[in-house]
Enzyme design. Structure first.
Site, PDB file in Angstrom:
ATOM      1  N   TYR A  71      55.391 182.265 106.442  1.00 19.50           N
ATOM      2  CA  TYR A  71      55.849 183.009 105.241  1.00 19.50           C
ATOM      3  C   TYR A  71      57.005 183.209 106.119  1.00 19.50           C
ATOM      4  CZ  TYR A  71      51.857 184.733 102.817  1.00 19.50           C
ATOM      5  OH  TYR A  71      50.649 184.470 102.135  1.00 19.50           O
ATOM      6  N   ARG A  74      58.457 180.042 103.598  1.00 18.87           N
ATOM      7  CA  ARG A  74      59.034 179.598 102.867  1.00 18.87           C
ATOM      8  C   ARG A  74      60.124 181.418 102.017  1.00 18.87           C
ATOM      9  NH1 ARG A  74      53.387 181.862 100.520  1.00 18.87           N
ATOM     10  NH2 ARG A  74      54.306 182.507  98.719  1.00 18.87           N
ATOM     11  N   GLN A 109      53.519 186.658  88.687  1.00 15.43           N
ATOM     12  CA  GLN A 109      52.764 185.845  89.603  1.00 15.43           C
ATOM     13  C   GLN A 109      53.902 185.637  90.656  1.00 15.43           C
ATOM     14  OE1 GLN A 109      49.527 183.092  88.209  1.00 15.43           O
ATOM     15  NE2 GLN A 109      50.663 182.878  86.876  1.00 15.43           N
ATOM     16  N   VAL A 111      56.507 186.017  94.170  1.00 11.57           N
ATOM     17  CA  VAL A 111      57.210 186.815  95.500  1.00 11.57           C
ATOM     18  C   VAL A 111      58.532 186.777  95.500  1.00 11.57           C
ATOM     19  CG1 VAL A 111      54.272 187.208  95.839  1.00 11.57           C
ATOM     20  CG2 VAL A 111      55.954 185.487  96.899  1.00 11.57           C
ATOM     21  N   HIS A 127      51.673 190.151  92.070  1.00 14.06           N
ATOM     22  CA  HIS A 127      51.502 189.651  93.605  1.00 14.06           C
ATOM     23  C   HIS A 127      52.402 191.046  94.338  1.00 14.06           C
ATOM     24  CE1 HIS A 127      48.745 186.018  91.240  1.00 14.06           C
ATOM     25  NE2 HIS A 127      48.826 187.421  91.485  1.00 14.06           N
ATOM     26  N   CYS A 157      53.265 196.852 114.363  1.00 16.73           N
ATOM     27  CA  CYS A 157      53.288 198.096 113.798  1.00 16.73           C
ATOM     28  C   CYS A 157      54.417 198.954 114.344  1.00 16.73           C
ATOM     29  CB  CYS A 157      52.264 198.707 112.790  1.00 16.73           C
ATOM     30  SG  CYS A 157      52.354 199.983 111.455  1.00 16.73           S
ATOM     31  N   CYS A 160      51.488 201.924 113.878  1.00 15.05           N
ATOM     32  CA  CYS A 160      50.067 201.990 114.926  1.00 15.05           C
ATOM     33  C   CYS A 160      49.459 200.512 115.671  1.00 15.05           C
ATOM     34  CB  CYS A 160      48.729 201.697 113.530  1.00 15.05           C
ATOM     35  SG  CYS A 160      49.272 200.807 112.797  1.00 15.05           S
ATOM     36  N   ASN A 223      56.071 175.363  79.822  1.00 15.46           N
ATOM     37  CA  ASN A 223      55.561 175.049  80.539  1.00 15.46           C
ATOM     38  C   ASN A 223      56.256 173.110  80.740  1.00 15.46           C
ATOM     39  OD1 ASN A 223      53.703 172.953  83.661  1.00 15.46           O
ATOM     40  ND2 ASN A 223      52.469 175.139  83.016  1.00 15.46           N
ATOM     41  N   ALA A 241      61.929 175.125  82.767  1.00 19.01           N
ATOM     42  CA  ALA A 241      62.152 176.153  81.915  1.00 19.01           C
ATOM     43  C   ALA A 241      63.608 177.144  81.643  1.00 19.01           C
ATOM     44  CB  ALA A 241      61.107 177.083  83.471  1.00 19.01           C
TER      45      ALA A 241
HETATM   46  C1  BV8 Z   1      41.151 189.467  92.839  1.00 18.82           C
HETATM   47  C2  BV8 Z   1      51.165 186.099  96.569  1.00 18.82           C
HETATM   48  C3  BV8 Z   1      39.246 190.621  93.669  1.00 18.82           C
HETATM   49  C4  BV8 Z   1      50.158 185.246  98.068  1.00 18.82           C
HETATM   50  C5  BV8 Z   1      49.336 185.145  95.358  1.00 18.82           C
HETATM   51  C6  BV8 Z   1      37.766 186.014  88.857  1.00 18.82           C
HETATM   52  C7  BV8 Z   1      38.627 187.074  88.869  1.00 18.82           C
HETATM   53  C8  BV8 Z   1      39.287 187.650  89.915  1.00 18.82           C
HETATM   54  C9  BV8 Z   1      39.589 186.496  91.212  1.00 18.82           C
HETATM   55  C10 BV8 Z   1      39.085 185.701  90.917  1.00 18.82           C
HETATM   56  C11 BV8 Z   1      38.365 185.076  89.734  1.00 18.82           C
HETATM   57  N1  BV8 Z   1      37.916 183.828  90.634  1.00 18.82           N
HETATM   58  C12 BV8 Z   1      38.006 183.297  91.398  1.00 18.82           C
HETATM   59  C13 BV8 Z   1      39.051 184.347  92.043  1.00 18.82           C
HETATM   60  C14 BV8 Z   1      39.618 184.402  93.207  1.00 18.82           C
HETATM   61  C15 BV8 Z   1      40.903 184.561  93.640  1.00 18.82           C
HETATM   62  C16 BV8 Z   1      41.523 183.472  92.672  1.00 18.82           C
HETATM   63  O1  BV8 Z   1      42.155 184.117  91.594  1.00 18.82           O
HETATM   64  N2  BV8 Z   1      41.595 182.126  92.996  1.00 18.82           N
HETATM   65  C17 BV8 Z   1      41.627 180.708  92.217  1.00 18.82           C
HETATM   66  C18 BV8 Z   1      42.092 180.054  93.388  1.00 18.82           C
HETATM   67  C19 BV8 Z   1      40.787 179.880  91.254  1.00 18.82           C
HETATM   68  N3  BV8 Z   1      42.064 185.561  93.112  1.00 18.82           N
HETATM   69  C20 BV8 Z   1      41.932 186.403  94.330  1.00 18.82           C
HETATM   70  O2  BV8 Z   1      41.578 186.762  95.138  1.00 18.82           O
HETATM   71  C21 BV8 Z   1      42.887 187.482  93.439  1.00 18.82           C
HETATM   72  N4  BV8 Z   1      42.341 188.639  93.826  1.00 18.82           N
HETATM   73  O3  BV8 Z   1      40.840 188.996  91.469  1.00 18.82           O
HETATM   74  O4  BV8 Z   1      40.233 190.561  94.458  1.00 18.82           O
HETATM   75  C22 BV8 Z   1      39.195 191.858  94.209  1.00 18.82           C
HETATM   76  C23 BV8 Z   1      38.923 193.095  93.920  1.00 18.82           C
HETATM   77  C24 BV8 Z   1      38.760 194.137  94.365  1.00 18.82           C
HETATM   78  C25 BV8 Z   1      38.266 194.222  95.817  1.00 18.82           C
HETATM   79  C26 BV8 Z   1      38.630 192.873  96.411  1.00 18.82           C
HETATM   80  C27 BV8 Z   1      38.788 191.527  95.680  1.00 18.82           C
HETATM   81  C28 BV8 Z   1      44.563 187.644  94.209  1.00 18.82           C
HETATM   82  C29 BV8 Z   1      44.995 186.731  93.508  1.00 18.82           C
HETATM   83  C30 BV8 Z   1      46.674 186.817  94.353  1.00 18.82           C
HETATM   84  C31 BV8 Z   1      46.712 185.977  94.881  1.00 18.82           C
HETATM   85  N5  BV8 Z   1      48.047 185.561  95.802  1.00 18.82           N
HETATM   86  N6  BV8 Z   1      50.728 185.027  95.322  1.00 18.82           N
HETATM   87  C32 BV8 Z   1      51.623 184.271  97.962  1.00 18.82           C
HETATM   88  O5  BV8 Z   1      52.145 183.326  97.258  1.00 18.82           O
HETATM   89  O6  BV8 Z   1      51.333 183.602  99.738  1.00 18.82           O
HETATM   90  S1  BV8 Z   1      48.770 183.573  94.245  1.00 18.82           S
HETATM   91  C33 BV8 Z   1      49.574 182.248  94.254  1.00 18.82           C
HETATM   92  O7  BV8 Z   1      49.023 181.299  93.478  1.00 18.82           O
HETATM   93  C34 BV8 Z   1      51.075 182.767  92.979  1.00 18.82           C
HETATM   94  O8  BV8 Z   1      51.546 184.469  93.623  1.00 18.82           O
HETATM   95  C35 BV8 Z   1      50.643 182.559  91.861  1.00 18.82           C
HETATM   96  O9  BV8 Z   1      49.974 183.269  91.403  1.00 18.82           O
HETATM   97  C36 BV8 Z   1      49.433 180.974  92.385  1.00 18.82           C
HETATM   98  C37 BV8 Z   1      50.026 179.938  92.261  1.00 18.82           C
HETATM   99  O10 BV8 Z   1      49.911 179.686  90.586  1.00 18.82           O
HETATM  100  P1  BV8 Z   1      51.039 179.247  89.716  1.00 18.82           P
HETATM  101  O11 BV8 Z   1      52.224 180.729  89.578  1.00 18.82           O
HETATM  102  O12 BV8 Z   1      50.575 179.063  88.395  1.00 18.82           O
HETATM  103  O13 BV8 Z   1      52.203 177.755  90.173  1.00 18.82           O
HETATM  104  P2  BV8 Z   1      50.818 176.204  90.277  1.00 18.82           P
HETATM  105  O14 BV8 Z   1      52.128 175.976  91.704  1.00 18.82           O
HETATM  106  O15 BV8 Z   1      49.761 176.207  90.729  1.00 18.82           O
HETATM  107  O16 BV8 Z   1      51.834 175.990  88.979  1.00 18.82           O
HETATM  108  C38 BV8 Z   1      53.378 175.881  88.934  1.00 18.82           C
HETATM  109  C39 BV8 Z   1      53.494 175.454  87.361  1.00 18.82           C
HETATM  110  O17 BV8 Z   1      54.579 175.142  87.014  1.00 18.82           O
HETATM  111  C40 BV8 Z   1      52.735 174.337  87.134  1.00 18.82           C
HETATM  112  O18 BV8 Z   1      51.950 174.480  85.321  1.00 18.82           O
HETATM  113  C41 BV8 Z   1      53.648 173.556  86.832  1.00 18.82           C
HETATM  114  O19 BV8 Z   1      53.473 172.379  85.745  1.00 18.82           O
HETATM  115  C42 BV8 Z   1      54.779 174.241  86.388  1.00 18.82           C
HETATM  116  N7  BV8 Z   1      56.594 173.797  86.642  1.00 18.82           N
HETATM  117  C43 BV8 Z   1      56.634 173.210  87.117  1.00 18.82           C
HETATM  118  N8  BV8 Z   1      57.686 173.202  87.719  1.00 18.82           N
HETATM  119  C44 BV8 Z   1      58.725 173.238  86.163  1.00 18.82           C
HETATM  120  C45 BV8 Z   1      57.442 173.772  85.609  1.00 18.82           C
HETATM  121  N9  BV8 Z   1      56.900 174.574  84.780  1.00 18.82           N
HETATM  122  C46 BV8 Z   1      58.146 174.936  83.862  1.00 18.82           C
HETATM  123  N10 BV8 Z   1      59.639 174.280  84.845  1.00 18.82           N
HETATM  124  C47 BV8 Z   1      59.933 173.686  85.654  1.00 18.82           C
HETATM  125  N11 BV8 Z   1      60.249 173.179  86.234  1.00 18.82           N
HETATM  126 ZN    ZN Z   2      50.212 200.360 111.221  1.00 16.73          ZN
END
Ligand code: BV8
Ligand code: ZN
Length: 251
Positions: A71, A74, A109, A111, A127, A157, A160, A223, A241
């Site tokens: 982190y 990043r 999405q 951060v 997020h 922390c 705590c 995209n 974008a």
């Molecule tokens: C949760 C912060 C439940 C951290 C991130 C169904 C329902 C609910 C949950 C799930 C589900 N199915 C699966 C899950 C679990 C999981 C999930 O989705 N897993 C995936 C991998 C299948 N979801 C979760 O865990 C979520 N939590 O649902 O909890 C719950 C409920 C009650 C109690 C307990 C639990 C939490 C998800 C959040 C995770 N945190 N970020 C950090 O950053 O370190 S996610 C992180 O990855 C990003 O924030 C972002 O959201 C994601 C990446 O995705 P993209 O942003 O799309 O980026 P990517 O690189 O993939 O794609 C880039 C795109 O841009 C491409 O299409 C590319 O072509 C395009 N591009 C590139 N350059 C350009 C461009 N476009 C235009 N111009 C350009 N120049």
């Molecule tokens: Zn604490």
């Protein structure tokens, strides 16, 4: 006129007729600002790690110094980054200085805080923020600015004694309920949802365009490549974008 120019003209017309717009952005929105997208964030020394593993409580507890260093790396990339013309086009569209909308809500999405730095105000960072630091034990410690610490060890922390961690939503963690509710309300309430730079892999964020479409909105996907959300789109804008958004939102 080419198919691409046709799609842009149709999208421009659709945006001008809209009263309420919701936008969903992903990591592709920040790519041209030099912030690696989530999938290609694994460059160089990080290539051998799975981001979904590092961005999880389990991954952090397994090796706090490693995840804290990831982190910190990043955060440095984000601190060097600047919002690009696409971020500014979205902030200008919301401001009403050029186009006028009843509502223009931006759900991101990302951060990295680049939308906020570009001047977007009606903004839902679903997020969280990489610059925020919170307590792993959820004791209430919550610091908006990055805690300056020597690289390597995560800080403790002051309230705590637990580990401190970035204020982002990790995989397997629930999203903040009020932020998720605001994002879903914006999707249900809009005439047009603009989806920019997201692969549409991560839920529940990736469900937002479907919510908008089922509520009667026109979904426009911008995209540089195909994405999981193309199937939700009535209009597809293929391109980077930083070029597509200024063209789409120019008065
Ligand atoms: C949760 C912060 C439940 C951290 C991130 C169904 C329902 C609910 C949950 C799930 C589900 N199915 C699966 C899950 C679990 C999981 C999930 O989705 N897993 C995936 C991998 C299948 N979801 C979760 O865990 C979520 N939590 O649902 O909890 C719950 C409920 C009650 C109690 C307990 C639990 C939490 C998800 C959040 C995770 N945190 N970020 C950090 O950053 O370190 S996610 C992180 O990855 C990003 O924030 C972002 O959201 C994601 C990446 O995705 P993209 O942003 O799309 O980026 P990517 O690189 O993939 O794609 C880039 C795109 O841009 C491409 O299409 C590319 O072509 C395009 N591009 C590139 N350059 C350009 C461009 N476009 C235009 N111009 C350009 N120049
Ligand atoms: Zn604490």
């Amino acid at each position: 006129m080419t198919a691409r120019a046709d799609a842009m003209e149709a999208a421009r017309d659709c945006v001008r007729r809209a009263r309420r717009i919701a936008v969903l952005t992903g990591a592709g929105m920040s790519a041209e600002s030099g912030v690696p997208t989530f999938r290609d964030a694994q460059t160089g020394l990080w290539a051998r790690f799975d981001p979904a593993q590092l961005a999880s409580e389990e991954g952090f507890r397994a090796d706090p110094p490693l995840v804290w260093r990831w982190y910190a790396w990043r955060r440095e990339a984000v601190a060097r980054a600047e919002p690009h013309a696409g971020h500014h086009a979205l902030a200008t569209a919301e401001s009403g200085r050029e186009l006028r909308f009843e509502r223009f809500t931006l759900v991101t999405q990302n951060v990295d805080g680049l939308h906020r730095r570009a001047g977007s105000h009606d903004l839902v960072e679903i997020h969280g923020s990489i610059m925020r630091t919170i307590c792993l034990e959820h004791c209430g410690y919550d610091q908006a600015d990055p805690v300056q610490v020597p690289a390597g060890e995560p800080p403790r922390c002051p309230q705590c004694g637990g580990w401190l961690r970035p204020g982002v939503v990790w995989f397997g963690e629930a999203l903040n309920p009020s932020r998720l509710a605001a994002a879903e309300a914006a999707a249900r309430d809009c005439d047009v949802m603009l989806v920019v730079g997201t692969s549409g892999v991560v839920y529940p964020a990736a469900a937002l365009p479907g919510i908008a479409r089922r509520a009667g909105a026109t979904v426009i996907v911008a995209n540089s490549a195909a994405s999981e959300l193309d199937g939700e789109a009535q209009l597809l804008l293929r391109g980077p974008a930083a070029a597509v958004l200024p063209a789409l939102l120019a008065p």
